[in-house]
Write a protein that holds these residues in place. Sequence first.
Motif, PDB file in Angstrom:
ATOM      1  N   UNK A  33       0.834  -1.210   0.000  1.00  0.00           N
ATOM      2  CA  UNK A  33       0.000   0.000   0.000  1.00  0.00           C
ATOM      3  C   UNK A  33       0.866   1.257   0.000  1.00  0.00           C
ATOM      4  N   UNK A  34       0.476   2.236  -0.808  1.00  0.00           N
ATOM      5  CA  UNK A  34       1.214   3.484  -0.878  1.00  0.00           C
ATOM      6  C   UNK A  34       1.030   4.256   0.423  1.00  0.00           C
ATOM      7  N   UNK A  35       2.136   4.745   0.973  1.00  0.00           N
ATOM      8  CA  UNK A  35       2.061   5.476   2.231  1.00  0.00           C
ATOM      9  C   UNK A  35       1.273   6.759   2.053  1.00  0.00           C
ATOM     10  N   UNK A  36       0.386   7.028   3.001  1.00  0.00           N
ATOM     11  CA  UNK A  36      -0.418   8.237   2.948  1.00  0.00           C
ATOM     12  C   UNK A  36      -0.457   8.860   4.334  1.00  0.00           C
ATOM     13  N   UNK A  37      -0.331  10.166   4.383  1.00  0.00           N
ATOM     14  CA  UNK A  37      -0.331  10.857   5.670  1.00  0.00           C
ATOM     15  C   UNK A  37      -1.747  10.950   6.219  1.00  0.00           C
ATOM     16  N   UNK A  38      -1.895  10.859   7.540  1.00  0.00           N
ATOM     17  CA  UNK A  38      -3.224  10.998   8.140  1.00  0.00           C
ATOM     18  C   UNK A  38      -3.720  12.444   8.053  1.00  0.00           C
ATOM     19  N   UNK A  39      -5.010  12.624   8.196  1.00  0.00           N
ATOM     20  CA  UNK A  39      -5.611  13.953   8.332  1.00  0.00           C
ATOM     21  C   UNK A  39      -5.979  14.128   9.799  1.00  0.00           C
ATOM     22  N   UNK A  40      -5.500  15.208  10.389  1.00  0.00           N
ATOM     23  CA  UNK A  40      -5.738  15.433  11.814  1.00  0.00           C
ATOM     24  C   UNK A  40      -6.934  16.342  12.041  1.00  0.00           C
ATOM     25  N   UNK A  41      -7.884  15.838  12.807  1.00  0.00           N
ATOM     26  CA  UNK A  41      -8.987  16.631  13.315  1.00  0.00           C
ATOM     27  C   UNK A  41      -8.763  16.823  14.817  1.00  0.00           C
ATOM     28  N   UNK A  42      -9.478  17.746  15.444  1.00  0.00           N
ATOM     29  CA  UNK A  42      -9.250  18.006  16.870  1.00  0.00           C
ATOM     30  C   UNK A  42      -9.248  16.757  17.739  1.00  0.00           C
ATOM     31  N   UNK A  43     -10.132  15.807  17.459  1.00  0.00           N
ATOM     32  CA  UNK A  43     -10.226  14.601  18.275  1.00  0.00           C
ATOM     33  C   UNK A  43      -8.975  13.728  18.160  1.00  0.00           C
ATOM     34  N   UNK A  44      -8.183  13.924  17.100  1.00  0.00           N
ATOM     35  CA  UNK A  44      -6.989  13.112  16.869  1.00  0.00           C
ATOM     36  C   UNK A  44      -5.736  13.694  17.507  1.00  0.00           C
ATOM     37  N   UNK A  45      -5.837  14.911  17.988  1.00  0.00           N
ATOM     38  CA  UNK A  45      -4.684  15.630  18.516  1.00  0.00           C
ATOM     39  C   UNK A  45      -4.651  15.507  20.035  1.00  0.00           C
ATOM     40  N   UNK A 216       6.464  15.780   2.943  1.00  0.00           N
ATOM     41  CA  UNK A 216       6.012  16.720   1.913  1.00  0.00           C
ATOM     42  C   UNK A 216       6.009  16.031   0.551  1.00  0.00           C
ATOM     43  N   UNK A 217       7.035  15.242   0.285  1.00  0.00           N
ATOM     44  CA  UNK A 217       7.103  14.498  -0.985  1.00  0.00           C
ATOM     45  C   UNK A 217       5.946  13.514  -1.092  1.00  0.00           C
ATOM     46  N   UNK A 218       5.629  12.843   0.018  1.00  0.00           N
ATOM     47  CA  UNK A 218       4.508  11.894   0.029  1.00  0.00           C
ATOM     48  C   UNK A 218       3.195  12.635  -0.213  1.00  0.00           C
ATOM     49  N   UNK A 219       3.048  13.781   0.444  1.00  0.00           N
ATOM     50  CA  UNK A 219       1.821  14.553   0.305  1.00  0.00           C
ATOM     51  C   UNK A 219       1.638  15.056  -1.122  1.00  0.00           C
ATOM     52  N   UNK A 220       2.726  15.448  -1.763  1.00  0.00           N
ATOM     53  CA  UNK A 220       2.642  15.927  -3.145  1.00  0.00           C
ATOM     54  C   UNK A 220       2.054  14.865  -4.071  1.00  0.00           C
TER      55      UNK A 220
END
Length: 224
Positions: A33-45, A216-220
């Motif tokens: 699976x291609x690595x993907x960064x998580x999306x942070x919402x308040x509940x995740x922080x 940043x490279x992954x996010x791009x």
Amino acid sequence: MDLKFFKKSIPTLIVMGIFSVIAISLIFYMMIPEKKLPVYNPVDVNPTLVDESMRHVRRNHKISDFELINQNGETITQEDYNGKIYVADFFFTRCQTICPIMTTNMAKIQEAFKNDDDIMFLSHSVTPVMDSVPVLKEYAKKKGVIDGKWHVTTGDKKHIYELARKSYFAVLEEGDGGEQDFIHTENFVLIDKRKQIRNYYDGTNPEDIQRLIEDIKILKKEYE
């Protein structure tokens, strides 16, 4: 088996073996699976970083609209970051502890992406009264800030402190942005093109800086 036939078959078997190895390698690669960064919402922080009024929010958190003044006296808003990936931090020019390290490290990230128009940077002064436009201009020159790519900003203190606490979740200390309020954080925050938080990094840690560059490279790749 005829020895002559066997000898003729060896090259064919070798070629088939090589193609088999390549095919298996490709299949294995495609299954990873291609690595993907998580999306942070308040509940995740970490809840100590999140304003109490927002700790229950589970989705759709975005960086709030902002209006700041950069090192050139220009008004900077979220419009300047539309469709951009950017790294945000909070600093002050008179800081003699973590801020010089953070600014040096931000400059290293800027250097890594200096020719990539998709990547930008945004620094917020936490002592905006002292960090006037001329002060920021001198600071930006000294630190190698590229105009148009990295905005070093001042503005209304309450506005900046609310961004830190309710948009970026970058500081532990509670406060109201008043005269006695002061925040100091080493956090770098990675923001995507949809104004979402994608990760946090220690801006004083060389390993985290390298991880940020790779992230940043992954996010791009999400936008390719």
